[in-house]
Design a protein around this motif. Structure first.
Motif, short mmCIF file in Angstrom:
data_model
loop_
_atom_site.label_atom_id
_atom_site.label_comp_id
_atom_site.label_asym_id
_atom_site.label_seq_id
_atom_site.Cartn_x
_atom_site.Cartn_y
_atom_site.Cartn_z
N GLY A 10 0.83 -1.21 0.00
CA GLY A 10 0.00 0.00 0.00
C GLY A 10 0.86 1.26 0.00
O GLY A 10 0.44 2.31 0.50
N GLY A 16 1.08 5.00 3.10
CA GLY A 16 2.28 4.34 2.57
C GLY A 16 3.33 5.34 2.15
O GLY A 16 4.53 5.16 2.41
N LEU A 90 -0.57 -1.87 4.68
CA LEU A 90 -1.46 -0.71 4.56
C LEU A 90 -2.34 -0.84 3.31
O LEU A 90 -3.08 0.08 2.96
CB LEU A 90 -0.63 0.58 4.44
N GLN A 93 -8.74 -1.80 -0.28
CA GLN A 93 -9.81 -1.01 -0.91
C GLN A 93 -10.38 -0.29 0.30
O GLN A 93 -11.18 -0.84 1.06
CB GLN A 93 -10.80 -1.96 -1.58
N ALA A 133 -2.96 -2.55 9.39
CA ALA A 133 -3.70 -1.29 9.49
C ALA A 133 -5.16 -1.60 9.77
O ALA A 133 -5.97 -1.76 8.85
CB ALA A 133 -3.55 -0.49 8.20
N TYR A 159 -16.51 -3.22 4.22
CA TYR A 159 -15.14 -2.79 4.57
C TYR A 159 -14.85 -3.11 6.04
O TYR A 159 -13.82 -3.71 6.37
CB TYR A 159 -14.98 -1.29 4.31
N MET A 186 -6.59 2.31 13.80
CA MET A 186 -6.47 3.75 13.52
C MET A 186 -7.84 4.39 13.31
O MET A 186 -8.67 3.87 12.56
CB MET A 186 -5.59 3.96 12.30
N PHE A 187 -8.05 5.52 13.98
CA PHE A 187 -9.21 6.35 13.69
C PHE A 187 -8.85 7.20 12.48
O PHE A 187 -7.70 7.23 12.04
CB PHE A 187 -9.57 7.18 14.93
N GLU A 190 -5.94 12.16 8.22
CA GLU A 190 -6.07 12.91 6.98
C GLU A 190 -4.79 13.68 6.71
O GLU A 190 -3.92 13.80 7.58
CB GLU A 190 -7.23 13.91 7.11
P1 NAP Z 1 -5.33 4.61 0.65
O1 NAP Z 1 -4.80 5.97 0.43
O2 NAP Z 1 -6.62 4.21 0.04
O3 NAP Z 1 -4.19 3.57 0.18
C1 NAP Z 1 -4.47 2.21 0.03
C2 NAP Z 1 -3.27 1.54 -0.59
O4 NAP Z 1 -3.60 0.16 -0.81
C3 NAP Z 1 -2.88 2.10 -1.97
O5 NAP Z 1 -1.49 2.03 -2.12
C4 NAP Z 1 -3.55 1.11 -2.91
O6 NAP Z 1 -2.95 1.03 -4.20
C5 NAP Z 1 -3.30 -0.17 -2.15
N1 NAP Z 1 -4.13 -1.27 -2.62
C6 NAP Z 1 -5.44 -1.25 -2.95
N2 NAP Z 1 -5.83 -2.45 -3.39
C7 NAP Z 1 -4.73 -3.24 -3.37
C8 NAP Z 1 -4.48 -4.57 -3.75
N3 NAP Z 1 -5.43 -5.33 -4.28
N4 NAP Z 1 -3.24 -5.07 -3.59
C9 NAP Z 1 -2.25 -4.30 -3.08
N5 NAP Z 1 -2.42 -3.02 -2.72
C10 NAP Z 1 -3.65 -2.49 -2.86
O7 NAP Z 1 -5.46 4.31 2.22
P2 NAP Z 1 -4.76 5.06 3.45
O8 NAP Z 1 -5.66 6.16 3.88
O9 NAP Z 1 -3.35 5.32 3.13
O10 NAP Z 1 -4.87 3.94 4.56
C11 NAP Z 1 -3.84 2.96 4.73
C12 NAP Z 1 -4.42 1.74 5.40
O11 NAP Z 1 -4.96 2.09 6.67
C13 NAP Z 1 -5.56 1.08 4.64
O12 NAP Z 1 -5.48 -0.31 4.89
C14 NAP Z 1 -6.81 1.62 5.30
O13 NAP Z 1 -7.88 0.71 5.16
C15 NAP Z 1 -6.33 1.71 6.74
N6 NAP Z 1 -6.96 2.76 7.54
C16 NAP Z 1 -6.98 4.04 7.10
C17 NAP Z 1 -7.53 5.03 7.89
C18 NAP Z 1 -7.55 6.47 7.46
O14 NAP Z 1 -8.27 7.26 8.07
N7 NAP Z 1 -6.76 6.86 6.47
C19 NAP Z 1 -8.04 4.69 9.17
C20 NAP Z 1 -7.99 3.37 9.58
C21 NAP Z 1 -7.42 2.39 8.78
P3 NAP Z 1 -3.45 2.02 -5.41
O15 NAP Z 1 -2.79 3.34 -5.13
O16 NAP Z 1 -2.95 1.32 -6.61
O17 NAP Z 1 -4.94 2.10 -5.31
#
Ligand code: NAP
Ligand code: F7E
Length: 352
Positions: A10, A16, A90, A93, A133, A159, A186-187, A190
């Motif tokens: 990710g 990431g 990380l 979807q 994550a 999800y 994680m909450f 942004e």
């Molecule tokens: P994000 O911006 O949506 O990034 C998700 C990453 O996962 C991207 O690099 C994406 O690649 C990759 N990915 C998607 N489908 C994949 C697959 N099939 N195989 C391998 N990689 C794949 O999410 P984020 O906000 O950085 O969050 C990081 C992690 O923390 C995620 O797991 C999310 O669910 C979790 N999380 C986030 C939050 C938050 O508030 N941000 C809170 C709690 C948990 P592409 O760029 O190619 O799409």
């Protein structure tokens, strides 16, 4: 001492990209899993991608590894070849509303993906440290107003259900196979690098475009939902710290304060010298800017979810107790950071 090797799954996402920068600064060799796509999906990490595989020539750059969480074979090959010391999962979807439209895919990547990685760790190199994550969405519309590591999960979306599976798989591999596997619950967090279809970035970009007369109306969904919003960069530093502990463990990462979507709109407006007030109710509610004397926000049911989580608020005292660590950036500081960056980005038409 040999450099530590990390694999970030990710790496092209919001977290990431920050984590890669953090690990490179700490002198790690960083491998990042990138999905093949027909258009470039590496905007957030273009400044740190290497074209070389030679460790000596890397010079604080990321090594791109093509792969996908849907493929056990790819994950196994990657782990066999790279032999990382640490894996940060990380990859996801990560959009809750979209998960109602593509539930099977979401379950596969978000729910089974962690199992594929942990099974590969167990069979190939069981001393790899793994962090999952996990998400506050697992708590759903909880009976507890303040959620911590002991709060019961009540996932409300594909999800959240899939993340709950990932959470338990991580814990099972820790308890049953003695893998160093931790959950970061994680909450919402942004940053200027947040995806444009998440509400904070959408509001900041939308109001900046209205301010610069590139658009007239911003359409939103549930204005009443409350979230505990922190700053992504800080959360990524904490992910690293969790993996440096002597023992694996599960931690909530949160600010302990929550605000509504409506609050986020008003705070963003304030940064842009707008004064947004609300008129009407339900689907007819609008946001009106008293300075420009124009309606600039409308509600569109398209952005509603079949079942939304109305309020999330995290208690990260365990993190503070064990690691003397807690997120520091306030809601207003976060809004300021995002607006300031967006004003720069919008001039160049860049998203990140
Ligand atoms: P994000 O911006 O949506 O990034 C998700 C990453 O996962 C991207 O690099 C994406 O690649 C990759 N990915 C998607 N489908 C994949 C697959 N099939 N195989 C391998 N990689 C794949 O999410 P984020 O906000 O950085 O969050 C990081 C992690 O923390 C995620 O797991 C999310 O669910 C979790 N999380 C986030 C939050 C938050 O508030 N941000 C809170 C709690 C948990 P592409 O760029 O190619 O799409
Ligand atoms: O929605 C409401 C929406 O999509 C926040 C992901 O990182 O955090 C994130 O999930 C709230 C919800 O984030 C719009 O209904 C109103 O109540 O920004 P969001 P999320 O669903 O909380 C968790 C912790 C994760 O784990 C996820 O990966 O805002 N809302 N109007 C809207 N949301 C969006 N996206 N778009 C709107 O127009």
């Amino acid at each position: 001492m040999p450099k530590k090797k990390a694999l970030i799954i990710g790496i092209t996402g919001q977290d990431g990209s920050y984590l890669a920068e953090i690990l490179l600064k700490k002198n790690y060799i960083v491998h990042g899993m990138v999905r093949r796509s027909s258009m470039p999906n590496t905007q957030r990490i273009d400044h740190i991608i290497s074209t070389s595989r030679d460790n000596e020539k890397l010079n604080k750059k990321v090594i791109r590894e093509y792969g996908d969480l849907s493929s056990s074979a790819q994950i196994q090959n990657l782990i066999k070849r790279v032999k990382p010391d640490e894996i940060y999962n990380l990859g996801a979807q990560s959009h809750v509303r979209v998960s109602f439209e593509i539930p099977e895919y979401t379950y596969d990547i978000v729910g089974i993906g962690p199992l594929r990685v942990l099974e590969a760790i167990k069979n190939i190199k069981p001393n790899i440290k793994y962090i999952q994550a996990s998400s506050s969405e697992m708590f759903g519309n909880s009976k507890k107003n303040l959620q911590d590591e002991d709060t019961k999960f009540k996932p409300e979306s594909p999800y959240a259900s899939a993340k709950t599976l990932g959470y338990w798989t991580t814990k099972n591999y820790r308890d049953n196979f003695k893998i160093f596997a931790s959950n970061a619950i994680m909450f919402n967090h942004e940053s200027p690098r947040r995806g444009v279809n998440f509400v904070t970035k959408k509001i900041v970009r939308g109001l900046c475009e209205i301010k610069s007369k590139k658009r007239k109306i911003l359409y939103l969904g549930n204005l009443n939902a409350k979230r505990d919003w922190g700053y992504a960069k800080e959360y990524c530093e904490i992910l690293w710290k969790i993996l440096q502990l002597r023992k694996p463990n599960d931690f909530v990462i949160a600010t302990g304060k929550n605000y509504s979507v409506r609050d986020f709109v008003e705070a963003t407006g304030k940064e842009l010298n707008m004064n947004i007030i609300w008129k009407g109710s339900g689907l007819k509610e609008v946001g009106y800017d008293t300075r420009s004397k124009k309606v600039i926000i409308k509600v569109d049911p398209y952005f509603f979810r079949p079942n939304d989580v109305q309020s999330l608020l995290g208690n990260s005292s365990k993190l503070f107790k064990i690691m003397k660590q807690k997120p520091k950036t306030s809601f207003n500081q976060l809004v300021k950071i995002m607006v300031k960056n967006e004003i720069k980005l919008i001039k160049t038409n860049r998203l990140y």
